[in-house]
Design a protein around this motif. Structure first.
Motif, short mmCIF file in Angstrom:
data_model
loop_
_atom_site.label_atom_id
_atom_site.label_comp_id
_atom_site.label_asym_id
_atom_site.label_seq_id
_atom_site.Cartn_x
_atom_site.Cartn_y
_atom_site.Cartn_z
N GLY A 38 0.83 -1.19 0.00
CA GLY A 38 0.00 0.00 0.00
C GLY A 38 0.87 1.24 0.00
O GLY A 38 1.94 1.25 -0.61
N GLN A 39 0.42 2.25 0.71
CA GLN A 39 1.18 3.50 0.80
C GLN A 39 2.51 3.28 1.50
O GLN A 39 2.58 2.61 2.53
CB GLN A 39 0.36 4.54 1.57
N ARG A 40 3.57 3.85 0.94
CA ARG A 40 4.89 3.77 1.55
C ARG A 40 4.93 4.80 2.68
O ARG A 40 4.61 5.96 2.47
CB ARG A 40 5.97 4.07 0.53
N VAL A 41 5.32 4.34 3.88
CA VAL A 41 5.35 5.19 5.06
C VAL A 41 6.73 5.10 5.70
O VAL A 41 7.31 4.02 5.76
CB VAL A 41 4.27 4.76 6.09
N THR A 42 7.22 6.25 6.17
CA THR A 42 8.47 6.29 6.95
C THR A 42 8.13 6.85 8.32
O THR A 42 7.53 7.91 8.43
CB THR A 42 9.52 7.18 6.27
N ALA A 43 8.51 6.11 9.36
CA ALA A 43 8.29 6.56 10.74
C ALA A 43 9.33 5.89 11.63
O ALA A 43 9.61 4.70 11.47
CB ALA A 43 6.89 6.19 11.21
N GLY A 44 9.89 6.65 12.52
CA GLY A 44 10.88 6.11 13.46
C GLY A 44 12.09 5.52 12.77
O GLY A 44 12.68 4.56 13.26
N GLY A 45 12.47 6.06 11.62
CA GLY A 45 13.63 5.56 10.89
C GLY A 45 13.38 4.29 10.08
O GLY A 45 14.30 3.70 9.54
N TYR A 46 12.12 3.86 9.97
CA TYR A 46 11.78 2.64 9.23
C TYR A 46 10.83 3.00 8.09
O TYR A 46 9.90 3.77 8.28
CB TYR A 46 11.11 1.63 10.17
N THR A 47 11.08 2.42 6.93
CA THR A 47 10.24 2.68 5.75
C THR A 47 9.76 1.36 5.17
O THR A 47 10.55 0.43 4.99
CB THR A 47 11.03 3.43 4.66
N THR A 48 8.46 1.27 4.90
CA THR A 48 7.89 0.10 4.22
C THR A 48 6.56 0.47 3.60
O THR A 48 5.88 1.40 4.04
CB THR A 48 7.72 -1.10 5.18
N ASP A 49 6.21 -0.28 2.55
CA ASP A 49 4.89 -0.13 1.93
C ASP A 49 4.01 -1.35 2.22
O ASP A 49 2.95 -1.51 1.64
CB ASP A 49 5.01 0.09 0.42
#
Length: 126
Positions: free
Chosen positions: A76-87
């Motif tokens: 789905g949407q690629r998200v970056t939070a807390g130094g981690y990125t994944t879709d």
């Protein structure tokens, strides 16, 4: 007197067995892995959504690390939070015991689901 003691002992054993069975039946019904294929946990303060993107409706937010049953994943949407990125987003059921609520058929961002890798091995695509 011996008959009376034996009868009370048998009654006590039967009652203890019945209570034990009731206790385990209640725990089994609450386990999210019984409703989904893969048991996991979700981090505290994670939004549970109706679609795999951050602008979708929020059904709830976890109050602490919470049990989840994951059925499948999607990209789905690629998200970056807390130094981690994944879709990767996981679909399933989350049980928040603190507020006594079960969230069924919700999407969880992969960075908030403790499965070790995105996508986690063994979890099928949706």
């Amino acid at each position: 007197m011996a008959k009376r003691s034996t009868r009370f002992a048998a009654t006590g054993l039967a009652l203890g067995a019945a209570l034990s069975l009731l206790g385990t039946a209640g725990a089994a019904e609450a386990a999210p892995s019984g409703t989904s294929g893969y048991a996991a946990t979700v981090q505290a303060h994670s939004n549970l959504r109706d679609a795999p993107r951050t602008n979708s409706r929020i059904w709830g937010t976890t109050t602490k690390v919470t049990e989840a049953g994951v059925a499948c994943y999607t990209r789905g949407q690629r998200v970056t939070a807390g130094g981690y990125t994944t879709d990767v987003w996981y679909f399933g059921t989350v049980i928040d015991y603190d507020i006594g609520h079960i969230y069924s058929n919700v999407w969880m961002w992969g960075g908030n689901v403790n499965v070790g890798a995105d996508p986690a091995p063994g979890i099928p695509g949706c």
